[in-house]
Design an enzyme around this catalytic site. Structure first.
Site, PDB file in Angstrom:
ATOM      1  N   LYS A 174       0.832  -1.217   0.000  1.00  0.00           N
ATOM      2  CA  LYS A 174       0.000   0.000   0.000  1.00  0.00           C
ATOM      3  C   LYS A 174       0.861   1.259   0.000  1.00  0.00           C
ATOM      4  O   LYS A 174       0.638   2.183  -0.774  1.00  0.00           O
ATOM      5  CB  LYS A 174      -0.953   0.022   1.219  1.00  0.00           C
ATOM      6  CG  LYS A 174      -1.868  -1.191   1.303  1.00  0.00           C
ATOM      7  CD  LYS A 174      -2.828  -1.099   2.466  1.00  0.00           C
ATOM      8  CE  LYS A 174      -2.202  -1.122   3.848  1.00  0.00           C
ATOM      9  NZ  LYS A 174      -1.515  -2.375   4.214  1.00  0.00           N
TER      10      LYS A 174
ATOM     11  N   ARG B 297     -10.079   0.697   8.469  1.00  0.00           N
ATOM     12  CA  ARG B 297      -9.699  -0.676   8.812  1.00  0.00           C
ATOM     13  C   ARG B 297     -10.775  -1.401   9.597  1.00  0.00           C
ATOM     14  O   ARG B 297     -10.564  -2.557   9.989  1.00  0.00           O
ATOM     15  CB  ARG B 297      -8.430  -0.636   9.677  1.00  0.00           C
ATOM     16  CG  ARG B 297      -7.145  -0.786   8.878  1.00  0.00           C
ATOM     17  CD  ARG B 297      -6.003  -0.509   9.822  1.00  0.00           C
ATOM     18  NE  ARG B 297      -4.904  -1.394   9.612  1.00  0.00           N
ATOM     19  CZ  ARG B 297      -3.748  -1.007   9.051  1.00  0.00           C
ATOM     20  NH1 ARG B 297      -3.578   0.218   8.624  1.00  0.00           N
ATOM     21  NH2 ARG B 297      -2.764  -1.849   8.926  1.00  0.00           N
TER      22      ARG B 297
ATOM     23  N   ARG C  85      12.013  -6.145   5.644  1.00  0.00           N
ATOM     24  CA  ARG C  85      12.056  -4.719   5.974  1.00  0.00           C
ATOM     25  C   ARG C  85      12.486  -4.518   7.431  1.00  0.00           C
ATOM     26  O   ARG C  85      13.172  -3.550   7.757  1.00  0.00           O
ATOM     27  CB  ARG C  85      10.683  -4.078   5.727  1.00  0.00           C
ATOM     28  CG  ARG C  85      10.737  -2.570   5.924  1.00  0.00           C
ATOM     29  CD  ARG C  85       9.447  -1.885   5.576  1.00  0.00           C
ATOM     30  NE  ARG C  85       8.339  -2.382   6.375  1.00  0.00           N
ATOM     31  CZ  ARG C  85       7.080  -2.034   6.171  1.00  0.00           C
ATOM     32  NH1 ARG C  85       6.764  -1.222   5.196  1.00  0.00           N
ATOM     33  NH2 ARG C  85       6.125  -2.518   6.945  1.00  0.00           N
TER      34      ARG C  85
ATOM     35  N   ARG D 275      11.179  -0.583  12.525  1.00  0.00           N
ATOM     36  CA  ARG D 275       9.777  -0.719  12.949  1.00  0.00           C
ATOM     37  C   ARG D 275       9.642  -1.918  13.872  1.00  0.00           C
ATOM     38  O   ARG D 275       9.920  -3.046  13.488  1.00  0.00           O
ATOM     39  CB  ARG D 275       8.856  -0.870  11.725  1.00  0.00           C
ATOM     40  CG  ARG D 275       8.377   0.450  11.198  1.00  0.00           C
ATOM     41  CD  ARG D 275       7.456   0.305  10.008  1.00  0.00           C
ATOM     42  NE  ARG D 275       6.185  -0.360  10.308  1.00  0.00           N
ATOM     43  CZ  ARG D 275       5.143  -0.345   9.482  1.00  0.00           C
ATOM     44  NH1 ARG D 275       5.219   0.310   8.324  1.00  0.00           N
ATOM     45  NH2 ARG D 275       4.026  -0.975   9.798  1.00  0.00           N
TER      46      ARG D 275
ATOM     47  N   ARG E  76      -0.641  -9.059  13.234  1.00  0.00           N
ATOM     48  CA  ARG E  76      -1.180  -8.007  12.349  1.00  0.00           C
ATOM     49  C   ARG E  76      -2.055  -8.631  11.264  1.00  0.00           C
ATOM     50  O   ARG E  76      -3.104  -8.092  10.910  1.00  0.00           O
ATOM     51  CB  ARG E  76      -0.024  -7.210  11.711  1.00  0.00           C
ATOM     52  CG  ARG E  76       0.681  -6.295  12.693  1.00  0.00           C
ATOM     53  CD  ARG E  76       2.069  -5.906  12.211  1.00  0.00           C
ATOM     54  NE  ARG E  76       2.059  -5.077  11.018  1.00  0.00           N
ATOM     55  CZ  ARG E  76       3.156  -4.796  10.309  1.00  0.00           C
ATOM     56  NH1 ARG E  76       4.330  -5.260  10.693  1.00  0.00           N
ATOM     57  NH2 ARG E  76       3.080  -4.026   9.242  1.00  0.00           N
TER      58      ARG E  76
HETATM   59  P1  AP5 Z   1       4.651  -1.482   1.933  1.00  0.00           P
HETATM   60  O1  AP5 Z   1       4.483  -0.729   0.675  1.00  0.00           O
HETATM   61  O2  AP5 Z   1       5.114  -0.756   3.139  1.00  0.00           O
HETATM   62  O3  AP5 Z   1       3.308  -2.276   2.268  1.00  0.00           O
HETATM   63  P2  AP5 Z   1       2.110  -1.815   3.181  1.00  0.00           P
HETATM   64  O4  AP5 Z   1       0.923  -2.575   2.712  1.00  0.00           O
HETATM   65  O5  AP5 Z   1       2.012  -0.325   3.216  1.00  0.00           O
HETATM   66  O6  AP5 Z   1       2.675  -2.403   4.537  1.00  0.00           O
HETATM   67  P3  AP5 Z   1       2.700  -1.768   5.975  1.00  0.00           P
HETATM   68  O7  AP5 Z   1       3.528  -2.664   6.839  1.00  0.00           O
HETATM   69  O8  AP5 Z   1       3.089  -0.358   5.966  1.00  0.00           O
HETATM   70  O9  AP5 Z   1       1.188  -1.975   6.274  1.00  0.00           O
HETATM   71  P4  AP5 Z   1       0.408  -2.002   7.559  1.00  0.00           P
HETATM   72  O10 AP5 Z   1      -0.972  -1.935   7.046  1.00  0.00           O
HETATM   73  O11 AP5 Z   1       0.690  -3.100   8.507  1.00  0.00           O
HETATM   74  O12 AP5 Z   1       1.030  -0.756   8.300  1.00  0.00           O
HETATM   75  P5  AP5 Z   1       0.443   0.623   8.706  1.00  0.00           P
HETATM   76  O13 AP5 Z   1       1.568   1.542   8.759  1.00  0.00           O
HETATM   77  O14 AP5 Z   1      -0.762   0.979   7.909  1.00  0.00           O
HETATM   78  O15 AP5 Z   1       5.603  -2.719   1.598  1.00  0.00           O
HETATM   79  C1  AP5 Z   1       6.028  -3.606   2.608  1.00  0.00           C
HETATM   80  C2  AP5 Z   1       7.436  -4.110   2.201  1.00  0.00           C
HETATM   81  O16 AP5 Z   1       7.327  -4.852   0.996  1.00  0.00           O
HETATM   82  C3  AP5 Z   1       8.432  -2.985   1.928  1.00  0.00           C
HETATM   83  O17 AP5 Z   1       9.690  -3.352   2.376  1.00  0.00           O
HETATM   84  C4  AP5 Z   1       8.414  -2.854   0.388  1.00  0.00           C
HETATM   85  O18 AP5 Z   1       9.626  -2.372  -0.120  1.00  0.00           O
HETATM   86  C5  AP5 Z   1       8.147  -4.296  -0.032  1.00  0.00           C
HETATM   87  N1  AP5 Z   1       7.421  -4.375  -1.293  1.00  0.00           N
HETATM   88  C6  AP5 Z   1       6.416  -3.550  -1.729  1.00  0.00           C
HETATM   89  N2  AP5 Z   1       5.973  -3.950  -2.933  1.00  0.00           N
HETATM   90  C7  AP5 Z   1       6.697  -5.057  -3.264  1.00  0.00           C
HETATM   91  C8  AP5 Z   1       6.694  -5.921  -4.403  1.00  0.00           C
HETATM   92  N3  AP5 Z   1       5.856  -5.750  -5.405  1.00  0.00           N
HETATM   93  N4  AP5 Z   1       7.548  -6.962  -4.385  1.00  0.00           N
HETATM   94  C9  AP5 Z   1       8.397  -7.172  -3.340  1.00  0.00           C
HETATM   95  N5  AP5 Z   1       8.458  -6.367  -2.247  1.00  0.00           N
HETATM   96  C10 AP5 Z   1       7.618  -5.323  -2.214  1.00  0.00           C
HETATM   97  O19 AP5 Z   1      -0.105   0.310  10.176  1.00  0.00           O
HETATM   98  C11 AP5 Z   1       0.770  -0.008  11.231  1.00  0.00           C
HETATM   99  C12 AP5 Z   1      -0.024  -0.124  12.525  1.00  0.00           C
HETATM  100  O20 AP5 Z   1      -0.648   1.149  12.824  1.00  0.00           O
HETATM  101  C13 AP5 Z   1      -1.192  -1.129  12.513  1.00  0.00           C
HETATM  102  O21 AP5 Z   1      -0.759  -2.432  12.817  1.00  0.00           O
HETATM  103  C14 AP5 Z   1      -2.103  -0.539  13.604  1.00  0.00           C
HETATM  104  O22 AP5 Z   1      -1.619  -0.836  14.876  1.00  0.00           O
HETATM  105  C15 AP5 Z   1      -1.947   0.973  13.381  1.00  0.00           C
HETATM  106  N6  AP5 Z   1      -2.941   1.510  12.446  1.00  0.00           N
HETATM  107  C16 AP5 Z   1      -2.694   2.072  11.227  1.00  0.00           C
HETATM  108  N7  AP5 Z   1      -3.834   2.456  10.640  1.00  0.00           N
HETATM  109  C17 AP5 Z   1      -4.829   2.121  11.504  1.00  0.00           C
HETATM  110  C18 AP5 Z   1      -6.249   2.239  11.451  1.00  0.00           C
HETATM  111  N8  AP5 Z   1      -6.883   2.774  10.375  1.00  0.00           N
HETATM  112  N9  AP5 Z   1      -6.975   1.783  12.506  1.00  0.00           N
HETATM  113  C19 AP5 Z   1      -6.364   1.244  13.592  1.00  0.00           C
HETATM  114  N10 AP5 Z   1      -5.032   1.092  13.699  1.00  0.00           N
HETATM  115  C20 AP5 Z   1      -4.268   1.531  12.657  1.00  0.00           C
END
Ligand code: AP5
Length: 192
Positions: free
Chosen positions: A14, A89, A128, A134, A146
């Site tokens: 994402k 979410r 990562r 992180r 997660r």
């Molecule tokens: P990346 O692009 O970062 O993927 P992502 O889907 O954004 O992953 P995140 O870990 O950031 O998602 P998340 O939903 O757990 O985290 P968030 O910050 O929202 O890619 C991941 C890795 O893969 C990178 O190293 C990238 O380089 C690699 N990659 C990308 N594309 C690739 C490809 N095609 N091939 C190979 N490798 C690739 O949330 C974190 C925490 O915050 C949650 O757990 C929760 O506690 C809280 N939180 C956030 N939003 C909310 C909400 N709305 N409600 C409640 N809690 C929330």
């Protein structure tokens, strides 16, 4: 105004794809994960509360993230559109977002759901975690928590938008550019 939700499990790409999409379509990127991490870095009361949940791989309470999105929307009245990354979410967040957008006389145009296998997600996040600093990436149990949280609470959000025929699945494995091209093709179809 055209608003997009980029939807998918942790590690599905994402954030990676959002960076490219906001440039191409001139959208305001709203990532609740990024906002929460900057609150943690600033050691604000909100950040300290959120950290307890994030470090365990659990969702932060709805009222906290809805409040954050509400103020982010107010801060950018001139945006041409928003790209929501990691929000909504839960059903409660989705309903709140619809209400907030209605106040701005707009709505979600499309929900793009990235599909990635669980083993690939775990591998990407562990990779990562070696460099990102992180806390939620460097422990396989937290990564699995997660993903469990995603299946328990977040997949229902796609069902919510499916009722309005707004959800499109996009394969999330392959090169970043290939996936970006598939996302753009769907967006272009909807914009026309
Ligand atoms: P990346 O692009 O970062 O993927 P992502 O889907 O954004 O992953 P995140 O870990 O950031 O998602 P998340 O939903 O757990 O985290 P968030 O910050 O929202 O890619 C991941 C890795 O893969 C990178 O190293 C990238 O380089 C690699 N990659 C990308 N594309 C690739 C490809 N095609 N091939 C190979 N490798 C690739 O949330 C974190 C925490 O915050 C949650 O757990 C929760 O506690 C809280 N939180 C956030 N939003 C909310 C909400 N709305 N409600 C409640 N809690 C929330």
């Amino acid at each position: 105004m055209f608003n997009i939700i980029l939807f998918g499990p942790p590690g599905s790409g994402k954030g990676t794809q959002s960076e490219k999409l906001v440039l191409k379509y001139d959208l305001k990127h709203l990532s609740t994960g990024d906002i929460l991490r900057s609150e943690i870095a600033g050691q604000t009361p909100l950040g300290l509360e959120a950290k307890n949940f994030m470090d365990k791989g659990q969702l932060v309470p709805d009222e906290v993230v809805i409040g954050m999105i509400s103020s982010a929307l107010e801060k950018t009245p001139q945006a041409k559109g928003f790209l929501f990354d990691g929000f909504p979410r839960t059903d409660t967040q989705a309903e709140a977002l619809d209400k907030l957008l209605k106040l701005k006389q707009t709505e979600i145009g499309v929900v793009l759901a990235l599909l990635v296998s669980e083993e690939e997600l775990v591998q990407r996040l562990l990779n990562r975690g070696q460099t990102s600093g992180r806390v939620d990436d460097n422990n396989v149990d937290v990564i699995r928590a997660r993903i469990v949280e995603y299946h328990k609470k977040t997949t229902a959000v796609a069902d919510y938008y499916r009722k309005f025929n707004k959800v499109f699945n996009v394969p999330g494995e392959g090169s970043v550019d290939e996936i970006f091209a598939s996302l753009c093709a769907k967006i272009d179809e909807k914009i026309q």
